[in-house]
Design a protein around this motif. Structure first.
Motif, short mmCIF file in Angstrom:
data_model
loop_
_atom_site.label_atom_id
_atom_site.label_comp_id
_atom_site.label_asym_id
_atom_site.label_seq_id
_atom_site.Cartn_x
_atom_site.Cartn_y
_atom_site.Cartn_z
N GLN A 1 0.81 -1.27 0.02
CA GLN A 1 -0.11 0.06 -0.12
C GLN A 1 0.81 1.20 0.15
O GLN A 1 1.97 1.27 0.57
CB GLN A 1 -0.94 -0.04 1.32
CG GLN A 1 -2.04 0.54 1.01
CD GLN A 1 -2.96 0.61 1.94
OE1 GLN A 1 -2.75 0.02 3.37
NE2 GLN A 1 -4.35 1.01 2.01
N ARG B 1 -0.25 3.81 -9.54
CA ARG B 1 -0.94 2.45 -9.87
C ARG B 1 0.36 1.62 -10.52
O ARG B 1 1.21 2.20 -10.33
CB ARG B 1 -1.92 2.68 -11.31
CG ARG B 1 -1.08 3.06 -12.44
CD ARG B 1 -2.23 3.14 -13.59
NE ARG B 1 -2.89 2.04 -13.70
CZ ARG B 1 -2.76 1.02 -14.61
NH1 ARG B 1 -1.72 1.22 -15.25
NH2 ARG B 1 -3.49 -0.02 -14.83
N SER C 1 -8.38 3.61 -13.03
CA SER C 1 -7.28 2.55 -13.19
C SER C 1 -6.09 2.61 -12.06
O SER C 1 -5.37 1.81 -11.88
CB SER C 1 -6.56 2.26 -14.53
OG SER C 1 -5.85 3.47 -14.73
N TYR C 2 -6.33 3.60 -11.28
CA TYR C 2 -5.10 4.09 -10.29
C TYR C 2 -5.72 3.64 -8.82
O TYR C 2 -6.88 3.86 -8.61
CB TYR C 2 -5.09 5.47 -10.04
CG TYR C 2 -4.13 5.97 -11.48
CD1 TYR C 2 -4.86 5.97 -12.50
CD2 TYR C 2 -2.70 6.39 -10.95
CE1 TYR C 2 -3.75 6.72 -13.68
CE2 TYR C 2 -1.92 6.73 -11.99
CZ TYR C 2 -2.33 6.96 -13.62
OH TYR C 2 -1.73 7.17 -14.48
N ASP C 3 -5.00 3.04 -8.08
CA ASP C 3 -5.09 2.30 -6.91
C ASP C 3 -5.15 3.47 -5.77
O ASP C 3 -5.74 3.18 -4.71
CB ASP C 3 -4.48 1.27 -6.53
CG ASP C 3 -4.57 0.30 -7.70
OD1 ASP C 3 -3.44 -0.14 -8.46
OD2 ASP C 3 -5.63 -0.25 -8.07
N TYR C 4 -4.20 4.28 -5.79
CA TYR C 4 -4.17 5.03 -4.49
C TYR C 4 -4.04 6.65 -4.99
O TYR C 4 -3.71 7.02 -5.97
CB TYR C 4 -2.72 4.68 -3.75
CG TYR C 4 -2.67 3.37 -3.57
CD1 TYR C 4 -2.02 2.56 -4.41
CD2 TYR C 4 -3.25 2.93 -2.32
CE1 TYR C 4 -1.70 1.10 -4.16
CE2 TYR C 4 -3.23 1.43 -2.02
CZ TYR C 4 -2.37 0.60 -2.87
OH TYR C 4 -2.18 -0.67 -2.82
#
Length: 123
Positions: A1, A99, A109-112
């Motif tokens: 993370q 990402r 599509s980006y995670d954070y």
């Protein structure tokens, strides 16, 4: 993370410059593709720029090409967005995002994501 925190926003006159920074922490930030997005009042979030994990390739939205420059310093776990020749239409909240693996202009599509920093350009 990965945790992201933006800074550097503010109020600037048209034609001026600002430099945004994004500090990344957590699990190997240098493993992530980084991007900048922005959202103006009443509008959808839009892509601004993205940079590969090594920093070797960059991509820009047509609206900022030639005026903005994205860069990263993997030793310091930071990503920057140098914004020159600012225009009132650049006014928005700017977000840093991360990402894995491939660059993308699609925000989904980006995670954070960071919390955002306000940029206001006066005419």
């Amino acid at each position: 993370q990965v945790q992201l925190e933006e800074s550097g926003g503010g109020l600037v006159q048209a034609g001026g410059s600002l430099r945004l920074s994004c500090a990344a922490s957590g699990r190997t930030p240098s493993s992530y593709v980084m991007g900048w997005f922005r959202q103006a009042p009443g509008k959808e979030r839009e892509f601004v720029a993205t940079i590969t994990r090594s920093g070797g390739k960059t991509y820009y939205a047509d609206s900022v090409k030639g005026r903005f420059t994205i860069s990263r310093d993997n030793a310091k776990n930071t990503v920057s967005l140098q914004m020159n020749s600012l225009m009132p239409e650049d006014t928005a909240v700017y977000y840093c995002a991360a990402r894995l693996i491939l660059t993308s202009t699609y925000d989904g599509s980006y995670d954070y994501w960071g919390q955002g920093t306000q940029v206001t350009v006066s005419s």
